[in-house]
Design a protein around this motif. Structure first.
Motif, PDB file in Angstrom:
ATOM      1  N   GLY A   1       0.787  -1.226   0.000  1.00 45.97           N
ATOM      2  CA  GLY A   1       0.000   0.000   0.000  1.00 45.97           C
ATOM      3  C   GLY A   1       0.813   1.266   0.000  1.00 45.97           C
ATOM      4  N   LEU A   2       2.130   1.174   0.062  1.00 45.59           N
ATOM      5  CA  LEU A   2       3.001   2.351   0.044  1.00 45.59           C
ATOM      6  C   LEU A   2       3.461   2.600  -1.386  1.00 45.59           C
ATOM      7  CD1 LEU A   2       5.078   1.409   3.212  1.00 45.59           C
ATOM      8  CD2 LEU A   2       3.370   3.231   3.060  1.00 45.59           C
ATOM      9  N   GLU A   3       2.936   3.655  -1.986  1.00 50.82           N
ATOM     10  CA  GLU A   3       3.216   3.948  -3.393  1.00 50.82           C
ATOM     11  C   GLU A   3       4.382   4.925  -3.534  1.00 50.82           C
ATOM     12  OE1 GLU A   3       1.513   2.471  -5.843  1.00 50.82           O
ATOM     13  OE2 GLU A   3       0.218   1.431  -4.426  1.00 50.82           O
ATOM     14  N   THR A   4       5.068   4.827  -4.663  1.00 51.21           N
ATOM     15  CA  THR A   4       6.103   5.822  -4.966  1.00 51.21           C
ATOM     16  C   THR A   4       5.427   7.127  -5.391  1.00 51.21           C
ATOM     17  OG1 THR A   4       6.219   5.054  -7.269  1.00 51.21           O
ATOM     18  CG2 THR A   4       7.741   4.056  -5.701  1.00 51.21           C
ATOM     19  N   HIS A   5       6.092   8.247  -5.123  1.00 52.10           N
ATOM     20  CA  HIS A   5       5.531   9.554  -5.462  1.00 52.10           C
ATOM     21  C   HIS A   5       6.621  10.426  -6.076  1.00 52.10           C
ATOM     22  CE1 HIS A   5       1.555   9.146  -3.631  1.00 52.10           C
ATOM     23  NE2 HIS A   5       2.149   8.497  -2.642  1.00 52.10           N
ATOM     24  N   GLN A   6       6.315  11.017  -7.238  1.00 50.68           N
ATOM     25  CA  GLN A   6       7.295  11.881  -7.881  1.00 50.68           C
ATOM     26  C   GLN A   6       7.558  13.132  -7.052  1.00 50.68           C
ATOM     27  OE1 GLN A   6       9.220  11.281 -10.595  1.00 50.68           O
ATOM     28  NE2 GLN A   6       8.363   9.232 -10.352  1.00 50.68           N
ATOM     29  N   HIS A   7       6.483  13.760  -6.533  1.00 51.59           N
ATOM     30  CA  HIS A   7       6.694  15.005  -5.811  1.00 51.59           C
ATOM     31  C   HIS A   7       7.414  14.780  -4.483  1.00 51.59           C
ATOM     32  CE1 HIS A   7       2.852  13.583  -4.115  1.00 51.59           C
ATOM     33  NE2 HIS A   7       3.159  14.278  -3.042  1.00 51.59           N
ATOM     34  N   ARG A   8       7.352  13.548  -3.968  1.00 48.52           N
ATOM     35  CA  ARG A   8       8.110  13.223  -2.749  1.00 48.52           C
ATOM     36  C   ARG A   8       9.482  12.652  -3.085  1.00 48.52           C
ATOM     37  NH1 ARG A   8       3.431   9.865   0.441  1.00 48.52           N
ATOM     38  NH2 ARG A   8       1.926  11.566   0.705  1.00 48.52           N
ATOM     39  N   ARG A   9       9.747  12.459  -4.389  1.00 49.29           N
ATOM     40  CA  ARG A   9      11.030  11.916  -4.860  1.00 49.29           C
ATOM     41  C   ARG A   9      11.332  10.562  -4.202  1.00 49.29           C
ATOM     42  NH1 ARG A   9      14.266  16.059  -7.132  1.00 49.29           N
ATOM     43  NH2 ARG A   9      16.171  14.992  -6.529  1.00 49.29           N
ATOM     44  N   SER A  10      10.320   9.709  -4.147  1.00 48.84           N
ATOM     45  CA  SER A  10      10.494   8.403  -3.505  1.00 48.84           C
ATOM     46  C   SER A  10      10.421   7.277  -4.526  1.00 48.84           C
ATOM     47  CB  SER A  10       9.432   8.195  -2.421  1.00 48.84           C
ATOM     48  OG  SER A  10       8.137   8.152  -2.981  1.00 48.84           O
ATOM     49  N   TYR A  11      11.123   6.192  -4.234  1.00 47.97           N
ATOM     50  CA  TYR A  11      11.091   5.002  -5.091  1.00 47.97           C
ATOM     51  C   TYR A  11      11.414   3.784  -4.235  1.00 47.97           C
ATOM     52  CZ  TYR A  11      16.203   4.598  -5.044  1.00 47.97           C
ATOM     53  OH  TYR A  11      17.501   4.413  -4.649  1.00 47.97           O
ATOM     54  N   TRP A  12      11.096   2.602  -4.747  1.00 46.21           N
ATOM     55  CA  TRP A  12      11.397   1.372  -4.034  1.00 46.21           C
ATOM     56  C   TRP A  12      12.769   0.869  -4.456  1.00 46.21           C
ATOM     57  CZ3 TRP A  12       9.415  -0.472   0.220  1.00 46.21           C
ATOM     58  CH2 TRP A  12       8.127  -0.091   0.583  1.00 46.21           C
ATOM     59  N   GLN A  13      13.712   0.997  -3.542  1.00 44.49           N
ATOM     60  CA  GLN A  13      15.071   0.509  -3.782  1.00 44.49           C
ATOM     61  C   GLN A  13      15.140  -0.960  -3.407  1.00 44.49           C
ATOM     62  OE1 GLN A  13      18.064   2.340  -1.335  1.00 44.49           O
ATOM     63  NE2 GLN A  13      19.742   1.784  -2.694  1.00 44.49           N
TER      64      GLN A  13
ATOM     65  N   SER B   1      23.618  -4.323   2.109  1.00 45.91           N
ATOM     66  CA  SER B   1      23.360  -2.983   1.574  1.00 45.91           C
ATOM     67  C   SER B   1      23.770  -2.808   0.112  1.00 45.91           C
ATOM     68  CB  SER B   1      24.092  -1.933   2.422  1.00 45.91           C
ATOM     69  OG  SER B   1      25.491  -2.189   2.428  1.00 45.91           O
ATOM     70  N   THR B   2      23.764  -3.904  -0.657  1.00 46.69           N
ATOM     71  CA  THR B   2      24.161  -3.811  -2.071  1.00 46.69           C
ATOM     72  C   THR B   2      22.928  -3.555  -2.925  1.00 46.69           C
ATOM     73  OG1 THR B   2      25.985  -5.362  -1.699  1.00 46.69           O
ATOM     74  CG2 THR B   2      25.297  -4.982  -3.979  1.00 46.69           C
ATOM     75  N   SER B   3      22.923  -2.407  -3.606  1.00 42.22           N
ATOM     76  CA  SER B   3      21.777  -2.049  -4.435  1.00 42.22           C
ATOM     77  C   SER B   3      21.714  -2.951  -5.667  1.00 42.22           C
ATOM     78  CB  SER B   3      21.881  -0.585  -4.873  1.00 42.22           C
ATOM     79  OG  SER B   3      20.736  -0.206  -5.604  1.00 42.22           O
TER      80      SER B   3
END
Length: 337
Positions: free
Chosen positions: A294-306, A312-314
């Motif tokens: 239920g937690l969506e990414t938002h452009q205006h919040r500059r968020s994404y699912w890493q 800690s390796t991306s």
């Protein structure tokens, strides 16, 4: 409007040396011009395209590569977008957007499709993009991320500055170390020109009559079937204050051996549909996570699912391409870019 998709199609069409009959191509160019206007006018009250500056920049680039004049107002919309920091780039990173637009600016100036005052502004804007990419290059050598790096490298190639720029050499070395991340057609199309020292602007000078018809289809060998099962630990993290507890999910997920990360996510959702849900979005680079629990990414919040492998390796591959190994811990972390 399908601005970006049509722009990429026109770039590919030009690179593939279309038939001498110009009428079908001319129709598509006209449609792209229409899309650019629809893309902008439909959201005039917001001051940005309906799609994104990334797609809008692709549209201007494709028109220029086809040597079609672009109205000054259209170009100034991109300049304005750069001034405001690309507040909307929903289908690519800020680096993707800046690089695509810088390529468009380089093309327009090279083709002399505008006045001297505007040409000077575009060169200054492009140079500003390059300075910022150099300043913000990551320690891993990437501009933005691994998938935006080929776009950024094309800007240095098109501006003939790559040989004198150490940041370009570091980016090339980083790509060569991570070629296994480019496993789908869309990302291969972005990285191949850069690896060969070319940009999309080079297709303008192709002499199609000299091109040999050497393209042959490659039929990939079927992936060897892996027998048995595996177990992957799936962790979901969310920063405070959105998630006071920090970690909102931590479970072992059984899946068939050789399954992709996408398969593991599906298995987790099937195993505990009340506790784990996720959403995906089809992007030019492939399938991306757009929401988890239920937690969506938002452009205006500059968020994404890493996505990270413990500790800690991306992860530099898409969820449909990456194949976890038995006992691996994967972390889905809501992060800022």
């Amino acid at each position: 409007p399908e601005t970006g998709r049509l722009a990429l199609y026109l770039l590919g069409l030009r690179a593939a040396c279309p038939s001498p009959d110009p009428r079908p191509q001319r129709l598509l160019v006209t449609k792209l011009k229409y899309y650019l206007e629809e893309d902008w006018s439909g959201s005039r009250q917001h001051g940005h395209p309906l799609t994104s500056y990334y797609q809008y920049g692709l549209g201007v680039l494709a028109l220029c590569v086809h040597r079609k004049r672009v109205r000054e107002e259209v170009i100034r919309r991109l300049l304005k977008g750069q001034h405001h920091g690309w507040k909307l780039h929903s289908d690519g990173s800020a680096t993707d957007t800046a690089a695509v637009v810088a390529l468009a600016f380089t093309c327009l100036k090279r083709e002399q499709l505008l006045g001297s005052k505007l040409a000077k502004e575009l060169q200054e804007a492009r140079d500003k993009v390059m300075r910022r990419m150099v300043a913000e290059q990551g320690r891993d050598g990437f501009f933005g991320n691994i998938y935006s790096t080929p776009w950024a490298m094309q800007v240095f190639i098109a501006s003939h500055t790559c040989q004198a720029q150490p940041a370009y050499g570091r980016a090339m070395a980083a790509l060569l170390r991570n070629l296994n991340a480019f496993t789908i057609t869309a990302t291969m199309a972005q990285v191949l020109p850069a690896l060969h020292g070319r940009s999309y602007l080079d297709i303008m000078s192709m002499h199609c009559q000299e091109e040999l018809d050497t393209l042959t289809p490659i039929i990939p060998e079927p992936r060897a079937e892996v027998q048995g099962n595996m177990t992957v630990r799936l962790v979901v993290e969310c920063p405070k204050p959105q998630c006071p507890q920090g970690q909102v999910y931590n479970r072992l997920v059984p899946a068939p051996a050789g399954a992709s990360l996408l398969d593991v996510l599906r298995a987790a959702a099937a195993q505990e549909p009340q506790d784990f849900t996720f959403d995906t979005q089809e992007m030019p680079q492939g399938l991306f996570l757009s929401g988890v629990m239920g937690l969506e990414t938002h452009q205006h919040r500059r968020s994404y699912w890493q996505i990270l492998t413990h500790p800690s390796t991306s992860l530099q591959m898409g969820i449909a391409e990456y194949r976890p190994h038995d006992g691996e811990t994967l972390i889905l972390r809501l992060s800022k870019w």
